[in-house]
Motif scaffolding. Structure first.
Motif, PDB file in Angstrom:
ATOM      1  N   ASN A   8       0.852  -1.199   0.000  1.00 51.05           N
ATOM      2  CA  ASN A   8       0.000   0.000   0.000  1.00 51.05           C
ATOM      3  C   ASN A   8       0.886   1.246   0.000  1.00 51.05           C
ATOM      4  OD1 ASN A   8      -2.317   1.532  -0.122  1.00 51.05           O
ATOM      5  ND2 ASN A   8      -2.651   1.525   2.090  1.00 51.05           N
ATOM      6  N   ALA A   9       1.747   1.314  -1.014  1.00 42.69           N
ATOM      7  CA  ALA A   9       2.662   2.436  -1.147  1.00 42.69           C
ATOM      8  C   ALA A   9       1.898   3.743  -1.288  1.00 42.69           C
ATOM      9  CB  ALA A   9       3.573   2.217  -2.357  1.00 42.69           C
ATOM     10  N   ALA A  10       2.591   4.848  -1.081  1.00 37.85           N
ATOM     11  CA  ALA A  10       1.976   6.168  -1.146  1.00 37.85           C
ATOM     12  C   ALA A  10       2.394   6.874  -2.432  1.00 37.85           C
ATOM     13  CB  ALA A  10       2.399   7.002   0.059  1.00 37.85           C
ATOM     14  N   LEU A  11       1.461   7.594  -3.029  1.00 38.95           N
ATOM     15  CA  LEU A  11       1.743   8.477  -4.149  1.00 38.95           C
ATOM     16  C   LEU A  11       1.893   9.889  -3.582  1.00 38.95           C
ATOM     17  CD1 LEU A  11      -0.832   6.983  -6.646  1.00 38.95           C
ATOM     18  CD2 LEU A  11       1.642   7.038  -7.007  1.00 38.95           C
ATOM     19  N   VAL A  12       3.102  10.423  -3.665  1.00 43.57           N
ATOM     20  CA  VAL A  12       3.438  11.697  -3.028  1.00 43.57           C
ATOM     21  C   VAL A  12       3.794  12.712  -4.105  1.00 43.57           C
ATOM     22  CG1 VAL A  12       4.910  12.848  -1.338  1.00 43.57           C
ATOM     23  CG2 VAL A  12       4.295  10.431  -1.025  1.00 43.57           C
ATOM     24  N   LEU A  13       3.245  13.914  -3.998  1.00 49.74           N
ATOM     25  CA  LEU A  13       3.552  14.998  -4.925  1.00 49.74           C
ATOM     26  C   LEU A  13       4.698  15.839  -4.352  1.00 49.74           C
ATOM     27  CD1 LEU A  13       2.629  16.456  -7.559  1.00 49.74           C
ATOM     28  CD2 LEU A  13       1.177  17.883  -6.094  1.00 49.74           C
ATOM     29  N   ASN A  14       5.632  16.238  -5.214  1.00 47.21           N
ATOM     30  CA  ASN A  14       6.777  17.040  -4.736  1.00 47.21           C
ATOM     31  C   ASN A  14       6.399  18.516  -4.602  1.00 47.21           C
ATOM     32  OD1 ASN A  14       6.607  17.608  -7.489  1.00 47.21           O
ATOM     33  ND2 ASN A  14       8.817  17.764  -7.764  1.00 47.21           N
ATOM     34  N   ARG A  15       5.302  18.749  -3.957  1.00 46.56           N
ATOM     35  CA  ARG A  15       4.845  20.100  -3.642  1.00 46.56           C
ATOM     36  C   ARG A  15       4.376  20.090  -2.195  1.00 46.56           C
ATOM     37  NH1 ARG A  15       7.255  20.960  -7.550  1.00 46.56           N
ATOM     38  NH2 ARG A  15       6.626  22.041  -9.461  1.00 46.56           N
ATOM     39  N   LYS A  16       5.276  20.343  -1.281  1.00 45.37           N
ATOM     40  CA  LYS A  16       4.989  20.200   0.148  1.00 45.37           C
ATOM     41  C   LYS A  16       3.787  21.037   0.563  1.00 45.37           C
ATOM     42  CE  LYS A  16       7.140  20.383   4.713  1.00 45.37           C
ATOM     43  NZ  LYS A  16       6.697  19.034   5.040  1.00 45.37           N
ATOM     44  N   GLY A  17       2.835  20.380   1.200  1.00 42.97           N
ATOM     45  CA  GLY A  17       1.658  21.071   1.714  1.00 42.97           C
ATOM     46  C   GLY A  17       0.586  21.372   0.685  1.00 42.97           C
ATOM     47  N   MET A  18       0.789  21.010  -0.584  1.00 39.13           N
ATOM     48  CA  MET A  18      -0.213  21.308  -1.618  1.00 39.13           C
ATOM     49  C   MET A  18      -1.234  20.173  -1.699  1.00 39.13           C
ATOM     50  SD  MET A  18       0.170  21.771  -5.763  1.00 39.13           S
ATOM     51  CE  MET A  18       0.889  23.412  -5.705  1.00 39.13           C
ATOM     52  N   PRO A  19      -2.502  20.447  -1.386  1.00 43.83           N
ATOM     53  CA  PRO A  19      -3.537  19.426  -1.585  1.00 43.83           C
ATOM     54  C   PRO A  19      -3.704  19.136  -3.071  1.00 43.83           C
ATOM     55  CG  PRO A  19      -4.310  21.240  -0.197  1.00 43.83           C
ATOM     56  CD  PRO A  19      -3.041  21.692  -0.844  1.00 43.83           C
ATOM     57  N   PHE A  20      -3.867  17.856  -3.422  1.00 44.30           N
ATOM     58  CA  PHE A  20      -4.025  17.533  -4.830  1.00 44.30           C
ATOM     59  C   PHE A  20      -5.044  16.415  -5.001  1.00 44.30           C
ATOM     60  CE2 PHE A  20      -0.761  14.658  -3.292  1.00 44.30           C
ATOM     61  CZ  PHE A  20      -0.976  13.470  -3.975  1.00 44.30           C
ATOM     62  N   VAL A  21      -5.489  16.268  -6.252  1.00 43.01           N
ATOM     63  CA  VAL A  21      -6.446  15.225  -6.598  1.00 43.01           C
ATOM     64  C   VAL A  21      -5.888  14.415  -7.758  1.00 43.01           C
ATOM     65  CG1 VAL A  21      -8.458  16.512  -5.808  1.00 43.01           C
ATOM     66  CG2 VAL A  21      -7.696  16.766  -8.167  1.00 43.01           C
ATOM     67  N   LEU A  22      -6.337  13.167  -7.877  1.00 43.12           N
ATOM     68  CA  LEU A  22      -5.960  12.286  -8.980  1.00 43.12           C
ATOM     69  C   LEU A  22      -7.196  11.986  -9.817  1.00 43.12           C
ATOM     70  CD1 LEU A  22      -3.644   9.690  -7.195  1.00 43.12           C
ATOM     71  CD2 LEU A  22      -2.990  11.758  -8.427  1.00 43.12           C
ATOM     72  N   ARG A  23      -7.007  12.006 -11.143  1.00 42.28           N
ATOM     73  CA  ARG A  23      -8.117  11.734 -12.046  1.00 42.28           C
ATOM     74  C   ARG A  23      -7.625  10.822 -13.176  1.00 42.28           C
ATOM     75  NH1 ARG A  23     -11.303  17.082 -13.576  1.00 42.28           N
ATOM     76  NH2 ARG A  23      -9.712  17.162 -15.206  1.00 42.28           N
ATOM     77  N   PRO A  24      -8.249   9.671 -13.361  1.00 42.32           N
ATOM     78  CA  PRO A  24      -7.905   8.831 -14.518  1.00 42.32           C
ATOM     79  C   PRO A  24      -8.328   9.529 -15.803  1.00 42.32           C
ATOM     80  CG  PRO A  24      -9.139   7.597 -12.850  1.00 42.32           C
ATOM     81  CD  PRO A  24      -9.279   9.038 -12.510  1.00 42.32           C
ATOM     82  N   GLN A  25      -7.499   9.399 -16.841  1.00 45.04           N
ATOM     83  CA  GLN A  25      -7.807   9.984 -18.140  1.00 45.04           C
ATOM     84  C   GLN A  25      -7.533   8.958 -19.234  1.00 45.04           C
ATOM     85  OE1 GLN A  25      -9.310  12.678 -18.506  1.00 45.04           O
ATOM     86  NE2 GLN A  25      -8.730  14.199 -16.986  1.00 45.04           N
ATOM     87  N   VAL A  26      -8.526   8.712 -20.070  1.00 46.16           N
ATOM     88  CA  VAL A  26      -8.365   7.852 -21.235  1.00 46.16           C
ATOM     89  C   VAL A  26      -8.503   8.716 -22.473  1.00 46.16           C
ATOM     90  CG1 VAL A  26      -9.363   5.958 -22.573  1.00 46.16           C
ATOM     91  CG2 VAL A  26      -9.151   5.754 -20.099  1.00 46.16           C
ATOM     92  N   THR A  27      -7.491   8.689 -23.315  1.00 43.75           N
ATOM     93  CA  THR A  27      -7.471   9.521 -24.512  1.00 43.75           C
ATOM     94  C   THR A  27      -7.097   8.674 -25.723  1.00 43.75           C
ATOM     95  OG1 THR A  27      -5.174  10.148 -24.062  1.00 43.75           O
ATOM     96  CG2 THR A  27      -6.908  11.636 -23.266  1.00 43.75           C
ATOM     97  N   ILE A  28      -7.141   9.298 -26.898  1.00 45.33           N
ATOM     98  CA  ILE A  28      -6.760   8.627 -28.136  1.00 45.33           C
ATOM     99  C   ILE A  28      -5.249   8.738 -28.306  1.00 45.33           C
ATOM    100  CG2 ILE A  28      -7.033   8.648 -30.649  1.00 45.33           C
ATOM    101  CD1 ILE A  28      -9.850   9.838 -30.134  1.00 45.33           C
ATOM    102  N   ALA A  29      -4.610   7.631 -28.607  1.00 44.69           N
ATOM    103  CA  ALA A  29      -3.155   7.623 -28.746  1.00 44.69           C
ATOM    104  C   ALA A  29      -2.728   8.459 -29.950  1.00 44.69           C
ATOM    105  CB  ALA A  29      -2.647   6.191 -28.896  1.00 44.69           C
ATOM    106  N   PRO A  30      -1.719   9.327 -29.786  1.00 47.96           N
ATOM    107  CA  PRO A  30      -1.244  10.149 -30.909  1.00 47.96           C
ATOM    108  C   PRO A  30      -0.446   9.321 -31.905  1.00 47.96           C
ATOM    109  CG  PRO A  30       0.119  10.511 -28.984  1.00 47.96           C
ATOM    110  CD  PRO A  30      -0.984   9.605 -28.544  1.00 47.96           C
ATOM    111  N   ARG A  31      -0.387   9.808 -33.139  1.00 48.57           N
ATOM    112  CA  ARG A  31       0.401   9.170 -34.191  1.00 48.57           C
ATOM    113  C   ARG A  31       1.680   9.964 -34.436  1.00 48.57           C
ATOM    114  NH1 ARG A  31      -1.543   5.567 -37.834  1.00 48.57           N
ATOM    115  NH2 ARG A  31      -0.177   6.538 -39.403  1.00 48.57           N
TER     116      ARG A  31
END
Length: 237
Positions: free
Chosen positions: A105-128
């Motif tokens: 159960n590792a942690a995902l940490v942002l290198n912005r101390k004290g900054m609240p953040f959110v995660l959002r999955p994104q599915v897009t079309i692959a570029p050519r």
């Protein structure tokens, strides 16, 4: 479990352009459970429908909409896991699916101390690489993305694919950020460039955008970009 359900719901609300976006928030403003993110991101891997024209990434945003700034990255940190995850200009990264990080159960940490953040999955079309997109392929890719949305949430079956949105880097002229439509008979026309957000719900609306709706060219055609887009986003209505 609540955070993982929020992340899975975010797939639907973001891709289907719903007005409300549900997000997973960082614990104490500084980290997110890897397991919660994993449960959402693995939905794309488990999906058995066509997806060869798509890509799945994890997007990071500051919760206060202040922006992440240059040099932002996530770090996956666990007892035996240490992995840096650089973010692109849209705050996205390729999410690693690893058993060790899940077990710990590792942690995902942002290198912005004290900054609240959110995660959002994104599915897009692959570029050519060649920047040339057949209209038929764009329609197929959009249909694949819609198929995934319907897999996650059957209530989205009324949605239809209506077009795609090419998102370009801020730097550069309108020409280098744009695209043109090449008709089957050989004629070409420039597509209008506007300014907007890459994804529904994004606070940053300063990206050059080219929106191409399928109905404007019902026959054979190609969309040719002048430079590589940051993202190609399917549009559902």
């Amino acid at each position: 479990m609540r955070a993982s359900r929020q992340l899975i719901a975010a797939f639907v609300s973001l891709l289907a352009a719903a007005p409300a976006v549900v997000q997973a928030q960082a614990q104490a403003g500084e980290w997110v459970s890897y397991r919660d993110a994993y449960r959402a991101m693995v939905q794309f891997e488990k999906y058995g429908g066509p997806k060869n024209l798509l890509q799945s990434q994890l997007q990071v945003q500051s919760r206060d909409h202040a922006g992440l700034g240059e040099g932002a990255q996530l770090t996956l940190t666990g007892k035996t896991t240490q992995l840096n995850l650089p973010l692109d200009a849209l705050g996205r990264t390729v999410f690693p699916l690893t058993k060790a990080a899940y077990d710990e159960n590792a942690a995902l940490v942002l290198n912005r101390k004290g900054m609240p953040f959110v995660l959002r999955p994104q599915v897009t079309i692959a570029p050519r690489a060649d920047g040339q997109y057949d209209a038929a392929d764009l329609r197929t890719a959009c249909a694949q993305a819609l198929g995934f949305v319907r897999y996650v949430d059957a209530s989205q079956r009324a949605r239809q694919c209506v077009g795609v949105r090419f998102v370009f880097p801020r730097k550069g002229s309108a020409e280098t950020a744009g695209a043109r439509l090449r008709h089957a008979e050989g004629g070409e026309q420039a597509l209008p460039v506007t300014s907007g957000a890459a994804f529904t719900g994004d606070p940053d609306e300063g990206f050059p955008i080219v929106t191409w709706r399928f109905a404007t060219a019902p026959g054979r055609a190609q969309v040719v970009t002048y430079n590589a887009p940051l993202a190609i986003v399917p549009i559902f209505e």
